[in-house]
Scaffold this motif. Sequence first.
Motif, PDB file in Angstrom:
ATOM      1  N   LYS A   1       0.831  -1.203   0.000  1.00 15.79           N
ATOM      2  CA  LYS A   1       0.000   0.000   0.000  1.00 15.79           C
ATOM      3  C   LYS A   1       0.866   1.253   0.000  1.00 15.79           C
ATOM      4  N   GLY A   2       2.150   1.070   0.175  1.00 10.77           N
ATOM      5  CA  GLY A   2       3.099   2.178   0.167  1.00 10.77           C
ATOM      6  C   GLY A   2       4.486   1.617  -0.031  1.00 10.77           C
ATOM      7  N   ASP A   3       5.424   2.486  -0.382  1.00  8.56           N
ATOM      8  CA  ASP A   3       6.777   2.014  -0.651  1.00  8.56           C
ATOM      9  C   ASP A   3       7.763   3.122  -0.300  1.00  8.56           C
ATOM     10  N   LEU A   4       9.011   2.731  -0.125  1.00 10.01           N
ATOM     11  CA  LEU A   4      10.088   3.689   0.110  1.00 10.01           C
ATOM     12  C   LEU A   4      11.369   3.134  -0.469  1.00 10.01           C
ATOM     13  N   ASP A   5      12.297   4.027  -0.774  1.00 10.51           N
ATOM     14  CA  ASP A   5      13.606   3.589  -1.232  1.00 10.51           C
ATOM     15  C   ASP A   5      14.736   4.379  -0.569  1.00 10.51           C
ATOM     16  N   GLY A   6      14.380   5.219   0.399  1.00 12.87           N
ATOM     17  CA  GLY A   6      15.361   6.047   1.083  1.00 12.87           C
ATOM     18  C   GLY A   6      15.391   7.480   0.598  1.00 12.87           C
ATOM     19  N   ALA A   7      14.921   7.700  -0.639  1.00  9.15           N
ATOM     20  CA  ALA A   7      14.951   9.042  -1.219  1.00  9.15           C
ATOM     21  C   ALA A   7      13.575   9.567  -1.578  1.00  9.15           C
ATOM     22  N   ARG A   8      12.539   8.731  -1.486  1.00 10.33           N
ATOM     23  CA  ARG A   8      11.178   9.190  -1.708  1.00 10.33           C
ATOM     24  C   ARG A   8      10.206   8.216  -1.063  1.00 10.33           C
TER      25      ARG A   8
ATOM     26  N   GLU B   1      -5.744   5.394   6.338  1.00  8.70           N
ATOM     27  CA  GLU B   1      -4.675   4.450   6.020  1.00  8.70           C
ATOM     28  C   GLU B   1      -3.487   5.152   5.374  1.00  8.70           C
ATOM     29  N   ALA B   2      -3.786   6.084   4.466  1.00 10.86           N
ATOM     30  CA  ALA B   2      -2.717   6.817   3.786  1.00 10.86           C
ATOM     31  C   ALA B   2      -1.918   7.663   4.765  1.00 10.86           C
ATOM     32  N   LEU B   3      -2.592   8.223   5.772  1.00 11.91           N
ATOM     33  CA  LEU B   3      -1.892   9.044   6.763  1.00 11.91           C
ATOM     34  C   LEU B   3      -0.919   8.208   7.570  1.00 11.91           C
ATOM     35  N   PHE B   4      -1.364   7.045   8.022  1.00 12.72           N
ATOM     36  CA  PHE B   4      -0.431   6.192   8.763  1.00 12.72           C
ATOM     37  C   PHE B   4       0.763   5.830   7.890  1.00 12.72           C
ATOM     38  N   LEU B   5       0.501   5.496   6.646  1.00  7.61           N
ATOM     39  CA  LEU B   5       1.584   5.082   5.750  1.00  7.61           C
ATOM     40  C   LEU B   5       2.612   6.184   5.526  1.00  7.61           C
ATOM     41  N   ILE B   6       2.148   7.391   5.247  1.00 11.85           N
ATOM     42  CA  ILE B   6       3.108   8.456   4.949  1.00 11.85           C
ATOM     43  C   ILE B   6       3.995   8.720   6.160  1.00 11.85           C
ATOM     44  N   ALA B   7       3.400   8.667   7.367  1.00  6.67           N
ATOM     45  CA  ALA B   7       4.180   8.917   8.572  1.00  6.67           C
ATOM     46  C   ALA B   7       5.110   7.746   8.878  1.00  6.67           C
ATOM     47  N   HIS B   8       4.588   6.528   8.770  1.00  9.52           N
ATOM     48  CA  HIS B   8       5.391   5.354   9.106  1.00  9.52           C
ATOM     49  C   HIS B   8       6.533   5.154   8.112  1.00  9.52           C
ATOM     50  N   LEU B   9       6.254   5.354   6.841  1.00  8.49           N
ATOM     51  CA  LEU B   9       7.317   5.221   5.846  1.00  8.49           C
ATOM     52  C   LEU B   9       8.344   6.336   5.981  1.00  8.49           C
ATOM     53  N   PHE B  10       7.921   7.502   6.440  1.00 10.48           N
ATOM     54  CA  PHE B  10       8.899   8.540   6.770  1.00 10.48           C
ATOM     55  C   PHE B  10       9.807   8.052   7.894  1.00 10.48           C
ATOM     56  N   GLY B  11       9.220   7.440   8.922  1.00 11.83           N
ATOM     57  CA  GLY B  11      10.034   6.912  10.013  1.00 11.83           C
ATOM     58  C   GLY B  11      11.061   5.910   9.534  1.00 11.83           C
ATOM     59  N   HIS B  12      10.653   4.999   8.654  1.00  7.17           N
ATOM     60  CA  HIS B  12      11.604   4.030   8.097  1.00  7.17           C
ATOM     61  C   HIS B  12      12.650   4.728   7.223  1.00  7.17           C
ATOM     62  N   THR B  13      12.255   5.772   6.528  1.00  8.70           N
ATOM     63  CA  THR B  13      13.214   6.512   5.702  1.00  8.70           C
ATOM     64  C   THR B  13      14.304   7.130   6.562  1.00  8.70           C
TER      65      THR B  13
ATOM     66  N   GLU C   1      14.174  -7.875  17.268  1.00  9.61           N
ATOM     67  CA  GLU C   1      14.845  -6.808  16.529  1.00  9.61           C
ATOM     68  C   GLU C   1      13.890  -6.145  15.539  1.00  9.61           C
ATOM     69  N   LEU C   2      13.041  -6.940  14.898  1.00  5.59           N
ATOM     70  CA  LEU C   2      12.037  -6.387  13.991  1.00  5.59           C
ATOM     71  C   LEU C   2      11.048  -5.505  14.751  1.00  5.59           C
ATOM     72  N   HIS C   3      10.706  -5.924  15.948  1.00 12.43           N
ATOM     73  CA  HIS C   3       9.801  -5.110  16.769  1.00 12.43           C
ATOM     74  C   HIS C   3      10.432  -3.762  17.098  1.00 12.43           C
ATOM     75  N   ARG C   4      11.700  -3.769  17.477  1.00 11.47           N
ATOM     76  CA  ARG C   4      12.390  -2.506  17.760  1.00 11.47           C
ATOM     77  C   ARG C   4      12.447  -1.621  16.515  1.00 11.47           C
ATOM     78  N   TYR C   5      12.653  -2.250  15.372  1.00  9.73           N
ATOM     79  CA  TYR C   5      12.696  -1.523  14.107  1.00  9.73           C
ATOM     80  C   TYR C   5      11.371  -0.811  13.839  1.00  9.73           C
ATOM     81  N   GLU C   6      10.268  -1.537  14.018  1.00  6.60           N
ATOM     82  CA  GLU C   6       8.948  -0.950  13.788  1.00  6.60           C
ATOM     83  C   GLU C   6       8.610   0.079  14.862  1.00  6.60           C
ATOM     84  N   GLU C   7       8.989  -0.204  16.090  1.00  9.94           N
ATOM     85  CA  GLU C   7       8.707   0.724  17.180  1.00  9.94           C
ATOM     86  C   GLU C   7       9.442   2.049  16.983  1.00  9.94           C
ATOM     87  N   THR C   8      10.688   1.982  16.529  1.00 13.60           N
ATOM     88  CA  THR C   8      11.447   3.207  16.287  1.00 13.60           C
ATOM     89  C   THR C   8      10.812   4.026  15.170  1.00 13.60           C
ATOM     90  N   ALA C   9      10.364   3.362  14.123  1.00 15.26           N
ATOM     91  CA  ALA C   9       9.677   4.076  13.041  1.00 15.26           C
ATOM     92  C   ALA C   9       8.429   4.772  13.558  1.00 15.26           C
TER      93      ALA C   9
END
Length: 215
Positions: free
Chosen positions: A74-81, A92-104, A131-139
Amino acid sequence: MRNIIGERQRSRRTLARRQPKGRGGGSMNHYTGVTRMLYASEERFRQVFDTLEAFIERRYGLPVVIGDVPDPFKGDLDGARIEVDYDQTWEEALFLIAHLFGHTVQWNTDARARAVGSTLVRNPSDELLAELHRYEETAARYSLQLFHDACVRDLDAWMADFAACDWAYLSHFYRTGEKRPFRSFWVEGMPPIAPLPIPSFRPLRWIARSEGIVV
């Protein structure tokens, strides 16, 4: 020549038509039969999406693209967009934009986080799941900081419940390979998220999930 502005406007109109079912004091979770708390109106979710989209692009030079993201994402990232699929609700789109920003942020500041996010998870050990949980929690913590930096402070409880649902869905899938309906994992009143200050970073392109990464 592609009309990028026109494509973007058409994508936003499609996204705007995706209205959630349910009215009044809450919305029905059609997978559990439980009425879900109404955290905000769909119009409020749209307003905050627009606020964050402009904030991310202005402050971080990180483009947000609304379009057709390859299934099953439902969303994607590559580090630059950041890419957000138009076939979903504003919530749903709001959660995605914020969460994918966190992963970025993670991908551009932490090599280990980028490696964890690049892991194709099958039969994970307890250590990898932690470790995956910490990754998602940090995002999620970066996501909430983004909200606050953009002067959005009325959706903290929603973010906590959505992020907890997201992890419950992911962890169940990692353990079993079963993709249950996302909302079947929803629980209200989850512990609040502690926002994490966003470090300085320069967006760099690594690789998109649609090119073979599962995040």
